[in-house]
Scaffold this motif. Structure first.
Motif, PDB file in Angstrom:
ATOM      1  N   LYS A 123      42.260  39.785  49.793  1.00 30.92           N
ATOM      2  CA  LYS A 123      41.215  40.597  50.422  1.00 30.92           C
ATOM      3  C   LYS A 123      41.385  42.066  50.083  1.00 30.92           C
ATOM      4  N   VAL A 124      42.620  42.507  49.959  1.00 27.70           N
ATOM      5  CA  VAL A 124      42.906  43.899  49.636  1.00 27.70           C
ATOM      6  C   VAL A 124      42.915  44.126  48.129  1.00 27.70           C
ATOM      7  N   ASN A 125      43.515  43.193  47.387  1.00 28.00           N
ATOM      8  CA  ASN A 125      43.820  43.424  45.979  1.00 28.00           C
ATOM      9  C   ASN A 125      42.996  42.594  45.004  1.00 28.00           C
ATOM     10  N   GLY A 126      42.067  41.803  45.528  1.00 29.29           N
ATOM     11  CA  GLY A 126      41.283  40.920  44.667  1.00 29.29           C
ATOM     12  C   GLY A 126      40.474  41.641  43.604  1.00 29.29           C
ATOM     13  N   GLU A 127      40.165  42.903  43.823  1.00 32.59           N
ATOM     14  CA  GLU A 127      39.424  43.689  42.833  1.00 32.59           C
ATOM     15  C   GLU A 127      40.130  43.685  41.477  1.00 32.59           C
ATOM     16  N   GLY A 128      41.453  43.634  41.487  1.00 35.92           N
ATOM     17  CA  GLY A 128      42.212  43.632  40.247  1.00 35.92           C
ATOM     18  C   GLY A 128      42.479  42.244  39.699  1.00 35.92           C
ATOM     19  N   ILE A 129      42.054  41.207  40.432  1.00 34.58           N
ATOM     20  CA  ILE A 129      42.297  39.814  40.027  1.00 34.58           C
ATOM     21  C   ILE A 129      41.011  39.124  39.591  1.00 34.58           C
ATOM     22  N   TYR A 130      40.067  38.978  40.519  1.00 32.24           N
ATOM     23  CA  TYR A 130      38.831  38.253  40.215  1.00 32.24           C
ATOM     24  C   TYR A 130      38.058  38.953  39.089  1.00 32.24           C
ATOM     25  N   SER A 131      37.576  38.174  38.166  1.00 30.89           N
ATOM     26  CA  SER A 131      36.732  38.669  37.051  1.00 30.89           C
ATOM     27  C   SER A 131      37.439  39.698  36.177  1.00 30.89           C
ATOM     28  N   SER A 132      38.745  39.841  36.330  1.00 31.37           N
ATOM     29  CA  SER A 132      39.480  40.802  35.505  1.00 31.37           C
ATOM     30  C   SER A 132      39.708  40.229  34.106  1.00 31.37           C
ATOM     31  N   ARG A 133      40.211  41.085  33.223  1.00 31.95           N
ATOM     32  CA  ARG A 133      40.557  40.682  31.863  1.00 31.95           C
ATOM     33  C   ARG A 133      41.960  41.216  31.551  1.00 31.95           C
ATOM     34  N   PRO A 134      42.651  40.594  30.611  1.00 32.36           N
ATOM     35  CA  PRO A 134      43.941  41.148  30.193  1.00 32.36           C
ATOM     36  C   PRO A 134      43.749  42.538  29.572  1.00 32.36           C
ATOM     37  N   TRP A 135      44.672  43.428  29.868  1.00 35.28           N
ATOM     38  CA  TRP A 135      44.681  44.751  29.254  1.00 35.28           C
ATOM     39  C   TRP A 135      45.432  44.679  27.929  1.00 35.28           C
ATOM     40  N   ARG A 136      45.552  45.787  27.224  1.00 30.37           N
ATOM     41  CA  ARG A 136      46.276  45.789  25.944  1.00 30.37           C
ATOM     42  C   ARG A 136      47.770  45.551  26.137  1.00 30.37           C
ATOM     43  N   LYS A 137      48.268  45.813  27.336  1.00 28.54           N
ATOM     44  CA  LYS A 137      49.642  45.480  27.707  1.00 28.54           C
ATOM     45  C   LYS A 137      49.595  44.575  28.937  1.00 28.54           C
ATOM     46  N   GLN A 138      50.426  43.563  28.967  1.00 26.87           N
ATOM     47  CA  GLN A 138      50.478  42.705  30.140  1.00 26.87           C
ATOM     48  C   GLN A 138      51.578  43.165  31.106  1.00 26.87           C
ATOM     49  N   ASN A 139      52.803  43.269  30.604  1.00 26.99           N
ATOM     50  CA  ASN A 139      53.937  43.741  31.379  1.00 26.99           C
ATOM     51  C   ASN A 139      54.317  45.127  30.850  1.00 26.99           C
ATOM     52  N   ASP A 140      54.596  46.051  31.753  1.00 27.85           N
ATOM     53  CA  ASP A 140      54.925  47.404  31.316  1.00 27.85           C
ATOM     54  C   ASP A 140      56.137  47.383  30.380  1.00 27.85           C
ATOM     55  N   THR A 141      56.096  48.220  29.352  1.00 29.20           N
ATOM     56  CA  THR A 141      57.141  48.243  28.331  1.00 29.20           C
ATOM     57  C   THR A 141      58.506  48.586  28.912  1.00 29.20           C
ATOM     58  N   VAL A 142      58.543  49.450  29.923  1.00 23.61           N
ATOM     59  CA  VAL A 142      59.804  49.912  30.502  1.00 23.61           C
ATOM     60  C   VAL A 142      60.042  49.321  31.888  1.00 23.61           C
ATOM     61  N   ASN A 143      59.011  49.320  32.714  1.00 17.85           N
ATOM     62  CA  ASN A 143      59.144  48.892  34.104  1.00 17.85           C
ATOM     63  C   ASN A 143      58.748  47.415  34.216  1.00 17.85           C
ATOM     64  N   SER A 144      59.731  46.527  34.253  1.00 12.85           N
ATOM     65  CA  SER A 144      59.456  45.083  34.269  1.00 12.85           C
ATOM     66  C   SER A 144      58.801  44.624  35.558  1.00 12.85           C
ATOM     67  N   ASN A 145      58.795  45.465  36.584  1.00 13.74           N
ATOM     68  CA  ASN A 145      58.171  45.116  37.864  1.00 13.74           C
ATOM     69  C   ASN A 145      56.691  45.501  37.922  1.00 13.74           C
ATOM     70  N   VAL A 146      56.104  45.857  36.791  1.00 16.36           N
ATOM     71  CA  VAL A 146      54.692  46.240  36.742  1.00 16.36           C
ATOM     72  C   VAL A 146      53.956  45.357  35.737  1.00 16.36           C
ATOM     73  N   TRP A 147      52.832  44.795  36.186  1.00 13.75           N
ATOM     74  CA  TRP A 147      51.941  43.998  35.333  1.00 13.75           C
ATOM     75  C   TRP A 147      50.538  44.578  35.421  1.00 13.75           C
ATOM     76  N   TYR A 148      49.742  44.374  34.356  1.00  9.98           N
ATOM     77  CA  TYR A 148      48.438  45.021  34.255  1.00  9.98           C
ATOM     78  C   TYR A 148      47.288  44.030  34.081  1.00  9.98           C
ATOM     79  N   THR A 149      46.118  44.424  34.595  1.00  9.40           N
ATOM     80  CA  THR A 149      44.827  43.820  34.239  1.00  9.40           C
ATOM     81  C   THR A 149      43.834  44.966  34.072  1.00  9.40           C
ATOM     82  N   LYS A 150      42.620  44.619  33.663  1.00  8.39           N
ATOM     83  CA  LYS A 150      41.587  45.651  33.575  1.00  8.39           C
ATOM     84  C   LYS A 150      40.251  45.090  34.014  1.00  8.39           C
TER      85      LYS A 150
END
Length: 462
Positions: A357-384
């Motif tokens: 309910k809070v974070n679905g904006e970054g999940i539903y209908s999202s697409r993979p970004w040019r990076k999936q997991n941050d190059t340095v910070n392994s605790n960060v993942w991306y969508t767009k």
């Protein structure tokens, strides 16, 4: 010279054709893998990202070890713990079929299940219509006296749940179907012949699949269990050509890749490859990670301790990793023999929904970004977002110093940072052309937007 009337008629025909539904002009798929594999997935499935799976059958009665209970008891290599369980708890001569009368489902409330599924934030749902034991949760004409109407609940569980989901939610309803059966004599005969005979396929599997589609109109068909037979034995391409060309769900149905021993990760709709498939890197083909709230097994097992259940942070981490890499997550729970979803399963599903309910904006209908997991910070993942080009950075852990370093975003003069569920913009600084440092807000437990995994919305980054 072309007569005006002919020109006008041709123009009208072109206009008429242009406004026809696209489905009426769709490709006619042929019964071969090149043609079947060329079908695009209906858009709803990629936009959904998250579904709920349920394994429910006669194995829910002993509810010990897993849904493979029967095979681990009477199969080629019996498991000692399952054999011992039967010796200690049931009389000599007790058969697996004797469990069926105790599969009662007296507390099964389709509307209540639908409410729990909806609360999870899932956009689609898949129920086992038949697992490898052969017992069907609908009155299959191919499974006399081994189905939920003839023995056990004495009701059409598939039909009741399809109605419950459709009447109370906008969730896409789907069905799992096991192609083979461990101990069906017809299948064992076909297997012994090297699959040169096809009695089981022709009298059981094929009629069942057509019946399920025509009767319940599922929008997901999740096949499983080839029994070492290849797709030509199962006539999979013939069925899929009918499904995509002429079935009542031809425009919306999605299928997986388990249509024969030659198919996983190669043929079908989306790929599942194997259970709990989480590749961790961007995939070229749409995939789905099917996993359970429990660590191992799919059906309800009473003996599992708390440590055998995934925590919410673990489940959210998997969801985020899978979506970042272009996949969907299908999360399983196992109902009880009397039709209940145990409180720990319900809690996990509702917790997933509260986070979405809070974070679905970054999940539903999202697409993979040019990076999936941050190059340095392994605790960060991306969508767009494909519409706004906003980038979403999911923080699996909250840093002790309240500062998050993101290596991969390229900042610009218009860059802004926000946290989903938090009203105020966040402060950030560039990191000398090598990413950015984001200062997280000072929040107490009452003002945290969610309890686990936080989402930064980055706009104006490259």
């Amino acid at each position: 010279m072309i007569m005006p009337s002919i020109v006008n008629t041709s123009l009208l025909c072109l206009i008429y054709i242009s406004i026809l539904p696209l489905s009426l002009c769709a490709t006619k798929y042929q019964p071969n893998w090149d043609s079947i594999d060329s079908r695009p997935l209906p858009a709803w499935y990629d936009e959904a990202k998250f579904g709920i799976f349920m394994h429910w059958g006669v194995y829910s009665v002993p509810s010990f070890y897993s849904e493979w209970f029967w095979y681990r008891w009477k199969g080629a290599e019996p498991y000692p713990q399952v054999v011992e369980f039967m010796k200690e708890n049931y009389p000599p001569g007790f058969t697996y079929a004797d469990f069926a009368r105790s599969f009662t489902a007296e507390f099964f409330d389709p509307a209540e299940w639908a409410d729990i599924i909806k609360a999870s934030g899932a956009k689609y749902y898949v129920l086992t219509s038949k697992h490898h034991e052969g017992y069907t949760n609908w009155p299959s004409n191919s499974s006399w006296n081994w189905n939920s109407v003839d023995v056990g609940p004495q009701r059409d569980l598939v039909g009741d749940l399809a109605a419950g989901v459709r009447n109370n939610t906008d969730i896409h309803f789907g069905l799992y179907y096991s192609l083979f059966e461990w101990f069906n004599p017809l299948f064992l005969k076909d297997k012994a012949s090297g699959f040169t005979t096809t009695d089981y396929r022709d009298r059981v599997a094929t009629p069942d699949l057509y019946d399920l589609v025509n009767r319940y109109k599922p929008e997901v068909i999740w096949t499983d269990g080839s029994g070492t037979a290849k797709s030509d034995y199962w006539k999979s391409t013939e069925f899929l050509a009918w499904l995509y060309n002429d079935s009542p769900v031809k425009n919306t149905v999605v299928t997986n890749d388990r249509w024969g021993d030659d198919c996983p990760c190669h043929h079908g709709g989306y790929y599942t490859c194997y259970d709990r498939y989480n590749p961790g890197v961007l995939q070229k083909h749409k995939f789905e990670d099917s996993m359970s709230v429990t660590k191992g097994g799919w059906g309800y097992a009473r003996e599992k301790p708390l440590r055998s259940y995934h925590t919410v942070p673990q489940l959210l981490t998997t969801l985020i990793q899978v979506v970042s890499c272009g996949g969907n997550l299908l999360l399983n729970v196992g109902p009880t023999k009397d039709g209940r979803i145990m409180p720990i399963f319900e809690e996990r599903l509702r917790q997933m929904g509260s986070w979405l309910k809070v974070n679905g904006e970054g999940i539903y209908s999202s697409r993979p970004w040019r990076k999936q997991n941050d190059t340095v910070n392994s605790n960060v993942w991306y969508t767009k977002s494909p519409k706004t080009e906003a980038v979403y950075a999911f923080l699996l852990e909250w840093p002790a110093n309240n500062i998050v370093y993101l290596r991969d975003p390229r900042v610009t003069s218009t860059t802004t940072v926000a946290m989903l569920g938090h009203a105020l913009p966040l402060k950030w600084t560039g990191a000398g052309g090598r990413g950015m440092n984001v200062t997280l807000p000072l929040l107490n437990p009452a003002t945290m937007p969610c309890k686990w995994v936080w989402t930064l919305k980055l706009e104006g980054v490259k």
